[in-house]
Scaffold this motif. Structure first.
Motif, PDB file in Angstrom:
ATOM      1  N   ALA A  53       6.018  -1.174  11.272  1.00  0.00           N
ATOM      2  CA  ALA A  53       6.017  -0.171  12.353  1.00  0.00           C
ATOM      3  C   ALA A  53       4.894  -0.501  13.338  1.00  0.00           C
ATOM      4  N   TYR A  54       5.067  -0.086  14.578  1.00  0.00           N
ATOM      5  CA  TYR A  54       3.973  -0.277  15.528  1.00  0.00           C
ATOM      6  C   TYR A  54       2.763   0.545  15.087  1.00  0.00           C
ATOM      7  N   ALA A  55       1.575  -0.049  15.205  1.00  0.00           N
ATOM      8  CA  ALA A  55       0.358   0.637  14.768  1.00  0.00           C
ATOM      9  C   ALA A  55       0.137   1.934  15.539  1.00  0.00           C
ATOM     10  N   ARG A  56       0.622   1.994  16.771  1.00  0.00           N
ATOM     11  CA  ARG A  56       0.407   3.200  17.575  1.00  0.00           C
ATOM     12  C   ARG A  56       1.172   4.403  17.026  1.00  0.00           C
ATOM     13  N   THR A  57       2.159   4.160  16.166  1.00  0.00           N
ATOM     14  CA  THR A  57       2.936   5.270  15.613  1.00  0.00           C
ATOM     15  C   THR A  57       2.301   5.849  14.346  1.00  0.00           C
ATOM     16  N   LEU A  58       1.229   5.233  13.848  1.00  0.00           N
ATOM     17  CA  LEU A  58       0.586   5.710  12.624  1.00  0.00           C
ATOM     18  C   LEU A  58      -0.207   6.985  12.887  1.00  0.00           C
ATOM     19  N   SER A  59      -0.338   7.808  11.862  1.00  0.00           N
ATOM     20  CA  SER A  59      -1.176   8.989  11.964  1.00  0.00           C
ATOM     21  C   SER A  59      -2.642   8.573  11.964  1.00  0.00           C
ATOM     22  N   GLY A  60      -3.526   9.521  12.258  1.00  0.00           N
ATOM     23  CA  GLY A  60      -4.958   9.214  12.284  1.00  0.00           C
ATOM     24  C   GLY A  60      -5.464   8.706  10.951  1.00  0.00           C
ATOM     25  N   GLY A  61      -5.025   9.334   9.855  1.00  0.00           N
ATOM     26  CA  GLY A  61      -5.448   8.894   8.530  1.00  0.00           C
ATOM     27  C   GLY A  61      -4.951   7.506   8.200  1.00  0.00           C
ATOM     28  N   MET A  62      -3.713   7.209   8.590  1.00  0.00           N
ATOM     29  CA  MET A  62      -3.147   5.881   8.336  1.00  0.00           C
ATOM     30  C   MET A  62      -3.913   4.812   9.111  1.00  0.00           C
ATOM     31  N   LYS A  63      -4.280   5.135  10.351  1.00  0.00           N
ATOM     32  CA  LYS A  63      -5.036   4.166  11.159  1.00  0.00           C
ATOM     33  C   LYS A  63      -6.386   3.853  10.522  1.00  0.00           C
ATOM     34  N   ALA A  69      -0.494  -2.509   0.429  1.00  0.00           N
ATOM     35  CA  ALA A  69      -0.136  -1.739  -0.765  1.00  0.00           C
ATOM     36  C   ALA A  69      -1.343  -0.949  -1.266  1.00  0.00           C
ATOM     37  N   ALA A  70      -2.507  -1.566  -1.221  1.00  0.00           N
ATOM     38  CA  ALA A  70      -3.713  -0.906  -1.728  1.00  0.00           C
ATOM     39  C   ALA A  70      -4.081   0.325  -0.919  1.00  0.00           C
ATOM     40  N   VAL A  71      -3.793   0.307   0.397  1.00  0.00           N
ATOM     41  CA  VAL A  71      -4.124   1.467   1.239  1.00  0.00           C
ATOM     42  C   VAL A  71      -2.890   2.326   1.533  1.00  0.00           C
ATOM     43  N   HIS A  72      -1.829   2.126   0.731  1.00  0.00           N
ATOM     44  CA  HIS A  72      -0.619   2.956   0.812  1.00  0.00           C
ATOM     45  C   HIS A  72       0.044   2.890   2.192  1.00  0.00           C
ATOM     46  N   LEU A  73       0.184   1.676   2.711  1.00  0.00           N
ATOM     47  CA  LEU A  73       0.835   1.504   4.013  1.00  0.00           C
ATOM     48  C   LEU A  73       2.003   0.509   3.936  1.00  0.00           C
ATOM     49  N   THR A  74       2.477   0.224   2.752  1.00  0.00           N
ATOM     50  CA  THR A  74       3.584  -0.726   2.621  1.00  0.00           C
ATOM     51  C   THR A  74       4.821  -0.276   3.401  1.00  0.00           C
ATOM     52  N   ASP A  75       5.094   1.033   3.377  1.00  0.00           N
ATOM     53  CA  ASP A  75       6.279   1.540   4.080  1.00  0.00           C
ATOM     54  C   ASP A  75       6.120   1.491   5.596  1.00  0.00           C
ATOM     55  N   LYS A  76       4.892   1.270   6.073  1.00  0.00           N
ATOM     56  CA  LYS A  76       4.629   1.167   7.515  1.00  0.00           C
ATOM     57  C   LYS A  76       4.355  -0.272   7.930  1.00  0.00           C
ATOM     58  N   ARG A  77       4.695  -1.203   7.058  1.00  0.00           N
ATOM     59  CA  ARG A  77       4.366  -2.612   7.283  1.00  0.00           C
ATOM     60  C   ARG A  77       4.809  -3.119   8.639  1.00  0.00           C
ATOM     61  N   THR A 107       2.135  -4.553  14.559  1.00  0.00           N
ATOM     62  CA  THR A 107       2.419  -3.817  13.335  1.00  0.00           C
ATOM     63  C   THR A 107       1.204  -3.939  12.407  1.00  0.00           C
ATOM     64  N   PRO A 108       1.101  -3.086  11.386  1.00  0.00           N
ATOM     65  CA  PRO A 108      -0.003  -3.246  10.433  1.00  0.00           C
ATOM     66  C   PRO A 108      -0.055  -4.643   9.823  1.00  0.00           C
ATOM     67  N   TYR A 109       1.105  -5.195   9.474  1.00  0.00           N
ATOM     68  CA  TYR A 109       1.118  -6.539   8.893  1.00  0.00           C
ATOM     69  C   TYR A 109       0.592  -7.568   9.887  1.00  0.00           C
ATOM     70  N   GLU A 110       1.041  -7.487  11.130  1.00  0.00           N
ATOM     71  CA  GLU A 110       0.577  -8.428  12.157  1.00  0.00           C
ATOM     72  C   GLU A 110      -0.914  -8.266  12.412  1.00  0.00           C
ATOM     73  N   ILE A 166      -3.767 -12.118   2.039  1.00  0.00           N
ATOM     74  CA  ILE A 166      -3.405 -11.046   1.102  1.00  0.00           C
ATOM     75  C   ILE A 166      -2.976  -9.788   1.856  1.00  0.00           C
ATOM     76  N   SER A 167      -2.335  -9.973   3.007  1.00  0.00           N
ATOM     77  CA  SER A 167      -1.984  -8.842   3.876  1.00  0.00           C
ATOM     78  C   SER A 167      -1.112  -7.817   3.165  1.00  0.00           C
ATOM     79  N   ASP A 168      -0.081  -8.267   2.463  1.00  0.00           N
ATOM     80  CA  ASP A 168       0.797  -7.319   1.782  1.00  0.00           C
ATOM     81  C   ASP A 168       0.073  -6.597   0.644  1.00  0.00           C
ATOM     82  N   ASP A 169      -0.799  -7.309  -0.060  1.00  0.00           N
ATOM     83  CA  ASP A 169      -1.580  -6.671  -1.122  1.00  0.00           C
ATOM     84  C   ASP A 169      -2.486  -5.582  -0.557  1.00  0.00           C
TER      85      ASP A 169
END
Length: 360
Positions: free
Chosen positions: A184-194, A174-182, A148-151, A168-171
């Motif tokens: 989720a598996y990284a492979r499910t993120l869009s290209g911009g999110m990655k 939040a700074a890159v607007h990925l808190t809601d994807k905390r 996941t992004p957090y991991e 400061i993983s959660d910070d």
């Protein structure tokens, strides 16, 4: 923070989150030598060491060359400094040597000659502290798709030895607007999110320098603006930013200073405004009072083109004439002018002129 070698002193600059821990050990040692008890000049020398450290370049490249096996020379005697606290643009055509230079700083490629230092640490003499002082966002998407992004951020922080209590993983999410994807598996993120996750990954150890290698490639306009907003906020907190991009309008808007590399050689290194001012060409667009039948010519014009039925786009060298003389020349040809606008040269014009001149 970088590891102490047991001599000298730590000096920390605590900025707004994320915390930037700045190790001035080398500069302090250079000025102080060994501390002696009872030395009344100790604090004076310590202040001098701190001032000297702050005046050092964030990155110093000195006569760096790289020749790969087979004889291909990717870098040829490149030298420049990246000032601390600035957004520095590193531009060049594909294959110019930009990525090779970044990989040398990252420790992924060995240079053939020259020297380089990061935040005062020589990459050969003190590679551990040099690497700890820089975060690099590569062109490629590099992380485990099953984390996941957090991991991902936690694992990266662990590799840098950041204690769990100081992560400061959660910070960062939040700074890159990925808190809601905390979670989720990284492979499910869009290209911009990655790509935004890569930026966060580069900041887990709070380095004073971040290098972004084509960070907005394949990113839509809205996400690109969010990314630049975050990068600007990092710079506002004191982080030095090195940027490579093919979006020259972004470089012109964001960068304090720009260096251009072509065929492995440094061909320009100036403050952005000075670089743009190197453009000699200016453009005047005039709308005439009647339709154009024959395209007029004038020996002082570099180029003249038709725009619609009554418009002329005239390019001229600003060192040879001014806009008033251009308009006078059009009037002298028997044309009445009903509207005038001008177009200033931009970084793209300068970039093309410099690279074409370097290509011979």
């Amino acid at each position: 923070m970088p590891r102490s070698t047991g001599r000298g002193f730590w000096v920390c600059l605590v900025l707004t989150s994320p915390v930037l821990a700045v190790n001035f050990q080398h500069s302090v040692n250079a000025v102080l030598g060994k501390r002696r008890r009872g030395d009344g000049g100790f604090y004076t020398r310590r202040r001098a060491a701190m001032a000297a450290a702050m005046n050092e370049a964030a990155i110093r490249i000195d006569a760096v060359s790289k020749t790969y096996a087979g004889g291909k020379q990717a870098l040829d005697n490149v030298s420049f400094d990246v000032p601390r606290g600035q957004i520095f643009g590193l531009l060049g055509p594909n294959g110019a040597g930009k990525s090779t230079l970044i990989n040398i700083l990252a420790g992924l490629v060995n240079k053939t000659a020259g020297s380089a230092s990061i935040w005062g640490f020589d990459i050969d003499a003190d590679p551990r502290n040099a690497k700890y002082s820089i975060g690099i966002v590569p062109q490629e998407i590099v992380f485990d798709p099953f984390f996941t992004p957090y991991e991902t951020l936690e694992n990266q922080a662990g590799l840098y030895g950041v204690p769990k209590a100081k992560r400061i993983s959660d910070d960062l999410l939040a700074a890159v607007h990925l808190t809601d994807k905390r979670d989720a598996y990284a492979r499910t993120l869009s290209g911009g999110m990655k790509r935004r996750l890569l930026v966060a990954k580069a900041m887990v150890h709070s380095p004073p320098i971040i290098v972004l290698d084509e960070p907005t490639a394949g990113v839509d306009i809205e996400l690109r603006q969010q990314l630049w907003s975050y990068v600007q906020s990092l710079n506002d907190r004191g982080v030095t930013v090195v940027l490579t991009t093919h979006y020259l309008e972004e470089a012109e808007e964001l960068c304090d200073r720009i260096a251009i590399i072509n065929h492995g050689k440094l061909i320009a290194n100036k403050p952005t405004r000075e670089l743009v001012d190197m453009a000699r060409e200016k453009i005047v667009v005039v709308t005439l009072d009647q339709d154009i039948t024959d395209l007029p010519t004038h020996p002082a014009f570099d180029k003249i083109e038709r725009e619609g039925t009554r418009g002329l786009v005239i390019s001229y060298n600003k060192d040879r004439m001014n806009a008033g003389e251009v308009l006078a020349a059009v009037n002298a040809m028997g044309h009445g002018i009903v509207d005038v606008s001008t177009r200033e040269a931009d970084l793209e014009d300068v970039f093309l002129n410099l690279t074409r001149a370097a290509n011979g």
